[in-house]
Design a protein around this motif. Structure first.
Motif, PDB file in Angstrom:
ATOM      1  N   UNK A   1       0.828  -1.211   0.000  1.00 18.98           N
ATOM      2  CA  UNK A   1       0.000   0.000   0.000  1.00 18.98           C
ATOM      3  C   UNK A   1       0.861   1.258   0.000  1.00 18.98           C
TER       4      UNK A   1
ATOM      5  N   UNK B   1       3.220   4.299  -0.281  1.00 17.77           N
ATOM      6  CA  UNK B   1       4.563   4.429  -0.859  1.00 17.77           C
ATOM      7  C   UNK B   1       5.280   3.090  -0.988  1.00 17.77           C
TER       8      UNK B   1
ATOM      9  N   UNK C   1       2.239  -2.119   5.290  1.00 17.03           N
ATOM     10  CA  UNK C   1       1.487  -0.878   5.514  1.00 17.03           C
ATOM     11  C   UNK C   1       2.422   0.274   5.900  1.00 17.03           C
TER      12      UNK C   1
ATOM     13  N   UNK D   1       3.059   4.380   7.035  1.00 20.85           N
ATOM     14  CA  UNK D   1       2.377   5.116   8.109  1.00 20.85           C
ATOM     15  C   UNK D   1       0.940   5.492   7.737  1.00 20.85           C
ATOM     16  N   UNK D   2       0.063   5.387   8.722  1.00 21.02           N
ATOM     17  CA  UNK D   2      -1.348   5.691   8.493  1.00 21.02           C
ATOM     18  C   UNK D   2      -1.543   7.207   8.399  1.00 21.02           C
ATOM     19  N   UNK D   3      -2.474   7.605   7.549  1.00 18.82           N
ATOM     20  CA  UNK D   3      -2.665   9.043   7.318  1.00 18.82           C
ATOM     21  C   UNK D   3      -4.147   9.398   7.205  1.00 18.82           C
ATOM     22  N   UNK D   4      -4.977   8.677   7.957  1.00 22.18           N
ATOM     23  CA  UNK D   4      -6.418   8.945   7.902  1.00 22.18           C
ATOM     24  C   UNK D   4      -6.770  10.273   8.550  1.00 22.18           C
TER      25      UNK D   4
ATOM     26  N   UNK E   1      -6.684   9.524  -1.227  1.00 24.51           N
ATOM     27  CA  UNK E   1      -6.726   8.521  -0.156  1.00 24.51           C
ATOM     28  C   UNK E   1      -6.886   7.115  -0.728  1.00 24.51           C
ATOM     29  N   UNK E   2      -6.104   6.200  -0.162  1.00 32.23           N
ATOM     30  CA  UNK E   2      -6.300   4.784  -0.453  1.00 32.23           C
ATOM     31  C   UNK E   2      -6.313   4.061   0.879  1.00 32.23           C
ATOM     32  N   UNK E   3      -6.738   2.810   0.877  1.00 32.27           N
ATOM     33  CA  UNK E   3      -6.831   2.087   2.148  1.00 32.27           C
ATOM     34  C   UNK E   3      -6.694   0.592   1.906  1.00 32.27           C
TER      35      UNK E   3
ATOM     36  N   UNK F   1     -15.236   8.133   6.182  1.00 25.88           N
ATOM     37  CA  UNK F   1     -13.926   8.578   5.707  1.00 25.88           C
ATOM     38  C   UNK F   1     -13.900   8.509   4.188  1.00 25.88           C
TER      39      UNK F   1
ATOM     40  N   UNK G   1     -12.889  15.325   4.503  1.00 26.60           N
ATOM     41  CA  UNK G   1     -12.441  13.943   4.268  1.00 26.60           C
ATOM     42  C   UNK G   1     -12.803  13.006   5.419  1.00 26.60           C
TER      43      UNK G   1
ATOM     44  N   UNK H   1      -5.884   1.649   8.651  1.00 29.20           N
ATOM     45  CA  UNK H   1      -4.909   1.669   7.557  1.00 29.20           C
ATOM     46  C   UNK H   1      -5.401   2.431   6.326  1.00 29.20           C
ATOM     47  N   UNK H   2      -5.318   3.748   6.458  1.00 30.39           N
ATOM     48  CA  UNK H   2      -5.658   4.663   5.355  1.00 30.39           C
ATOM     49  C   UNK H   2      -4.376   5.410   5.004  1.00 30.39           C
ATOM     50  N   UNK H   3      -4.144   5.609   3.721  1.00 29.92           N
ATOM     51  CA  UNK H   3      -2.901   6.248   3.270  1.00 29.92           C
ATOM     52  C   UNK H   3      -3.257   7.464   2.417  1.00 29.92           C
ATOM     53  N   UNK H   4      -2.455   8.521   2.568  1.00 32.62           N
ATOM     54  CA  UNK H   4      -2.795   9.760   1.881  1.00 32.62           C
ATOM     55  C   UNK H   4      -1.642  10.273   1.037  1.00 32.62           C
TER      56      UNK H   4
ATOM     57  N   UNK I   1       3.942  11.547   0.407  1.00 31.54           N
ATOM     58  CA  UNK I   1       3.010  10.763   1.221  1.00 31.54           C
ATOM     59  C   UNK I   1       2.832  11.411   2.578  1.00 31.54           C
ATOM     60  N   UNK I   2       1.583  11.535   2.979  1.00 35.24           N
ATOM     61  CA  UNK I   2       1.227  12.174   4.242  1.00 35.24           C
ATOM     62  C   UNK I   2       1.478  11.204   5.405  1.00 35.24           C
TER      63      UNK I   2
END
Lengths: 78, 137
Positions: free
Chosen positions: A8, A10, A72, A74-77, B48-50, B79, B90, B119-122, B133-134
């Protein structure tokens, strides 16, 4: 044994793919597999990468046939 | 949900709770995309992806844990997935309870749990179409 590997964010970018099926030796260790993939795909900032096996975060475990292993970043929600 | 969360959805969610008259307080958190500047380039949007199956499971676990921890009447979490432009919403967390303190505490707790565990990626998309990447702080 076959495992399903998912990448997922990067990590997927570094691997150039979001998913692959791989053949591993029976009883392979997650920790060793993680290191191998990090090296192979030159995954950036490897210390920040967490692994979920069958959707649960784990540090290490003995992998089994059919496991879904997710890399995975780092999470960025939110 | 796909794309930005429309303001109408938030208004409708409030309206949908008018029949639940044991509720005395709602608390709402809205996450909005900020136009950060990164090395002289401005963020235009976040993609956003997850890990969707795990994200669904974790959202469910967090929501269940919130109900055991707080005396809430309702809790809703939405979300975005896909592209959300700066200024758009968002994340929408909506908690309801008989009294304000519980609604507010539960809402804050849910937001922190979501940021830490889902597990959400931005991907921050910059004005020149490059990205970075955030990472949640």
């Amino acid at each position: 044994m076959k495992v399903n590997v998912k990448y997922f964010g990067q990590v997927a970018e570094a691997a150039g793919k979001t998913e692959e099926k791989l053949e591993l030796e029976k009883g392979a260790s997650l920790k060793e597999f993680k290191l191998k993939q990090i090296k192979q795909y030159q995954i950036p900032d490897p210390d920040s990468v967490q692994i979920a096996v069958n959707q649960d975060l784990v540090d290490d475990k003995e992998l089994t046939e059919g496991d879904e292993i997710a890399f995975l970043p780092p999470f960025a929600g939110g | 949900m796909n794309g930005a969360i429309p303001p109408e959805k938030i208004a409708n969610s409030i309206a949908n709770h008018q029949s639940k008259t044991s509720i005395g307080a709602h608390s709402i958190f809205l996450g909005q995309i900020r136009a950060d500047e990164i090395e002289g380039k401005t963020v235009q949007a976040i993609g956003y992806s997850a890990y969707e199956e795990m994200a669904e499971k974790v959202f469910h676990e967090i929501r269940e844990a919130a109900f055991s921890k707080f005396d809430m009447t309702c809790a809703h979490i939405y979300h975005s997935l896909g592209t959300v432009k700066t200024g758009e919403i968002c994340l929408f967390v909506f908690t309801s309870s008989a009294h304000r303190k519980i609604a507010i505490e539960a809402c804050n707790w849910l937001v922190e749990e979501i940021k830490a565990k889902v597990p959400v990626f931005g991907k921050e998309i910059l004005e020149d179409e490059t990205h970075q990447w955030k990472v949640n702080k």
